[in-house]
Design a protein around this motif. Structure first.
Motif, short mmCIF file in Angstrom:
data_model
loop_
_atom_site.label_atom_id
_atom_site.label_comp_id
_atom_site.label_asym_id
_atom_site.label_seq_id
_atom_site.Cartn_x
_atom_site.Cartn_y
_atom_site.Cartn_z
N VAL A 139 -3.52 6.19 -9.54
CA VAL A 139 -4.07 5.66 -10.83
C VAL A 139 -2.79 5.12 -11.65
O VAL A 139 -3.02 4.31 -12.67
N LYS B 108 0.84 -1.28 -0.05
CA LYS B 108 -0.16 0.10 0.14
C LYS B 108 0.90 1.21 -0.11
O LYS B 108 0.55 2.26 -0.70
N GLN C 21 -7.30 0.70 3.02
CA GLN C 21 -8.39 0.79 2.25
C GLN C 21 -8.10 2.25 1.55
O GLN C 21 -8.99 2.60 0.77
N GLU C 22 -7.09 2.94 1.95
CA GLU C 22 -6.77 4.17 0.93
C GLU C 22 -6.71 3.72 -0.49
O GLU C 22 -6.16 2.93 -0.95
N PRO C 23 -7.35 4.69 -1.46
CA PRO C 23 -7.33 4.23 -2.70
C PRO C 23 -5.94 4.55 -3.18
O PRO C 23 -5.22 5.35 -3.17
N SER C 24 -5.54 3.43 -4.06
CA SER C 24 -4.13 3.42 -4.50
C SER C 24 -4.09 4.60 -5.79
O SER C 24 -5.10 5.00 -6.22
N SER D 73 -0.54 2.89 -10.21
CA SER D 73 0.08 1.90 -9.54
C SER D 73 -0.02 0.52 -10.30
O SER D 73 0.52 -0.56 -9.73
N GLU D 74 -1.06 0.40 -11.25
CA GLU D 74 -1.59 -0.99 -11.70
C GLU D 74 -0.20 -1.61 -12.36
O GLU D 74 0.41 -0.91 -13.09
N THR E 159 2.01 1.97 -3.56
CA THR E 159 0.97 2.18 -4.46
C THR E 159 0.44 3.46 -4.18
O THR E 159 -0.73 3.79 -5.00
N LEU E 160 0.30 4.06 -3.03
CA LEU E 160 -0.49 5.31 -2.72
C LEU E 160 -0.15 6.62 -3.68
O LEU E 160 1.07 6.59 -3.97
#
Length: 605
Positions: A342, A120, A337-340, A344-345, A123-124
């Motif tokens: 865009v 996480k 649960q913080e959104p990664s 990070s994929e 990827t944040l």
């Protein structure tokens, strides 16, 4: 929003093993009840009172099988054998069938969740780190994982088995006398219900305290990171006063709300429990005098009920411990649960890429518009073509959008309008990891890891030869620095490179960037904070790179961009001038004015 289900799912990969270990621990807790039961039946034998019916039948069956007379000696032998089994024989098996698995699950889950936390962190999006400093993030992760690890063995190894033990005691008392069982059950429901309701209020205070502690630890981390600034401005007393206020606020919450609340709860529990024990004693004594139960069952019932009420205190303590840790565990899951970002994929995948890129370095910004907030644009309709192997400088006042343009090039963010093309391909269609491996950047503040110089140089490409490292250091003018270090390339540079000067860190950054052999190399204000001698060394390094690859230079000091093939002037997020140094000086525009200000010694805004 995180909830109790997230805490339970923390251990979900081990649910089968968890059920087994809880069941095994519960069985061992219930087996303990056989000892006071057997002692009660032995008391019946000694006092000449009858044994319980099912026990008489069991002894008779054993007598028939063994052909041993079903007398008092056989009954005592069987009861003593039962006690031996549930005490002596059980002792060496219990740690392996219960405690071993509780800790095995907790420690395995810690490894998995620690890995998820690092994933996480990696990827944040960058804006998350603009709002949360390292101390705050590290505190949330460390406390969350630690509390999960310590709580699991306590809940599964103690709380659940103790609840099953109480249930077993209730069932036994039901067989002895339903009136006593009814009192027993009612009192337990009332005590546990009140305890849980009170703990809900205390959890709210614990949550507030957890946030206070996180803020305090965050500020402490900042003080450590910026200790030179604190000492330079002589603000030690100010910082201490501020932290004292935070510590006092935490203490007030702990002592006058949380600790006081737990003491009140404990006082109420002890008073009610002792009253209930007295009531059970009275009912059991009455039932014995009336002949409804034997003397042995009187002793067994009183002993078991006392054991059950005694379990209320450790159950309450375990519930309090869980309440104290609940908030930090929830905050850990909220972090996960913080959104990664865009971008990070696929970045964490270690598989061999289906396609690796080899660009010529042709970069095109086409009708590019972007804003960190949708209604506030930083860049407006940027159109710029950078040819392969060109050196292009981006200049302008602070806040004109220079660094933002580079962030979009690295795909840290996605533009609201327009696109960026690399060799004619929209970079959004490319594998982000492989794409970034063909870029490199040297920041104004070069990030240095606590390791050797060689470790830092090969951070982006561990497969380079030592000869390549030496060549990159020669180009970056770092070889002369390394020759002065006590252990050369193997000198440990310390946390954040504290043993290196600003200019030395910049040279490490340049050499590190060269070792990944990028198609596009970016210098983001690489000389703005250096002294003249260091700046001159960096300029020479940059000059030796010019023409070997596409180079983008962001600069405040215009002296560093004189030799650029193209200088792009930005103002308020728009390109207002493009040309060479000489051409822009003749246009009498913004560049000319900025150049004049610097020539006269004034700072660029």
């Amino acid at each position: 929003m995180a909830n109790l289900r997230d805490i339970a799912n923390y251990f979900r990969p081990y649910w089968k093993l968890s059920i087994f270990s809880i069941a095994a621990s519960s069985v061992y807790e219930i087996l303990d009840l056989l000892v006071p039961y057997a002692i009660g039946q032995i008391l019946n034998l000694i006092s000449g009172q009858p044994l319980d019916g099912f026990l008489r039948n069991a002894i008779a069956t054993i007598s028939d099988i063994t052909n041993y007379p079903g007398n008092k000696n056989l009954s005592l032998g069987i009861l003593l054998g039962l006690i031996f089994l549930v005490t002596v024989v059980r002792a060496p098996t219990q740690p392996w069938f219960s405690a071993w698995y509780h800790w095995e699950i907790a420690l395995k889950a810690r490894r998995i969740q620690s890995q998820k936390a690092v994933e996480k962190i990696l990827t944040l999006p960058l804006e998350f780190y603009d709002e949360n400093n390292p101390g705050r993030i590290a505190s949330r992760v460390a406390k969350g994982i630690s509390n999960h690890t310590w709580t699991y063995p306590e809940i599964t190894g103690q709380l659940f088995p103790k609840l099953f033990r109480v249930l077993g005691i209730f069932i036994f008392i039901c067989f002895v006398d339903w009136r006593i069982a009814a009192l027993f059950l009612t009192s337990f429901v009332i005590i546990l219900s009140f305890t849980l309701k009170h703990l809900q209020k205390l959890i709210e205070h614990e949550s507030r305290l957890d946030k206070y502690c996180e803020n305090t630890e965050s500020r402490t981390s900042e003080i450590v990171s910026n200790i030179k600034t604190v000492k330079a401005f002589a603000t030690e007393a100010k910082e201490l006063k501020r932290q004292k206020q935070r510590f006092k606020r935490e203490q007030d919450v702990v002592i006058y709300r949380i600790h006081k609340g737990y003491v009140k709860l404990n006082t109420w529990q002890k008073s009610v429990i002792q009253f209930c024990v007295f009531m059970v004693l009275g009912l059991t004594l009455a039932a014995t005098i009336e002949g409804r139960i034997t003397l042995g069952n009187f002793v067994t019932t009183l002993t078991l009920s006392s054991m059950a009420y005694a379990e209320l205190e450790p159950i309450s303590i375990l519930a309090e411990i869980f309440a104290r840790r609940y908030s930090s565990m929830l905050r850990f899951h909220e972090f996960l649960q913080e959104p990664s970002g865009v971008d990070s994929e696929g970045l964490l995948e270690t598989r061999k890429p289906e396609k690796s890129y080899d660009f010529t370095g042709k970069v095109e910004f086409s009708h590019l518009s972007f804003g960190y907030e949708a209604n506030r644009r930083i860049l407006h309709d940027i159109n710029l073509l950078i040819e392969p192997y060109q050196t292009v400088a981006l200049v302008g006042r602070s806040g004109s959008g220079k660094s933002t343009l580079v962030k979009l090039l690295f795909r840290y963010f996605e533009p609201q309008e327009g696109k960026i093309l690399m060799d004619g391909e929209d970079i959004r269609s490319l594998d982000v990891g492989e794409y970034r491996r063909r870029l490199a950047i040297v920041h104004q503040e070069v990030d240095i890891f606590n390791g050797t110089v060689l470790d830092n140089l090969t951070y982006g490409n561990e497969n380079v030869s030592f000869a390549e490292v030496e060549e990159a250091c020669r180009i970056a003018k770092l070889d002369e620095v390394i020759s002065l270090l006590p252990e050369g390339y193997y000198t440990v540079v310390g946390e954040r490179g504290v043993r290196l000067s600003g200019g030395q860190r910049q040279r490490v950054g340049i050499a590190r960037a060269l070792l990944v052999n990028p198609d596009v190399l970016v210098f983001d204000e690489a000389t703005s904070s250096l002294d003249y001698e260091s700046e001159r060394s960096i300029q020479l390094a940059m000059s030796s790179i010019q023409g070997t690859r596409t180079t983008i230079v962001i600069a405040h000091r215009l002296s560093t961009v004189r030799e650029a093939d193209k200088i792009v002037v930005l103002d308020n997020g728009r390109i207002v001038e493009i040309g060479s140094h000489e051409e822009l000086l003749q246009e009498q525009g913004i560049y000319k004015r900025l150049h004049s200000l610097q020539e006269t010694g004034e700072l660029l805004g």
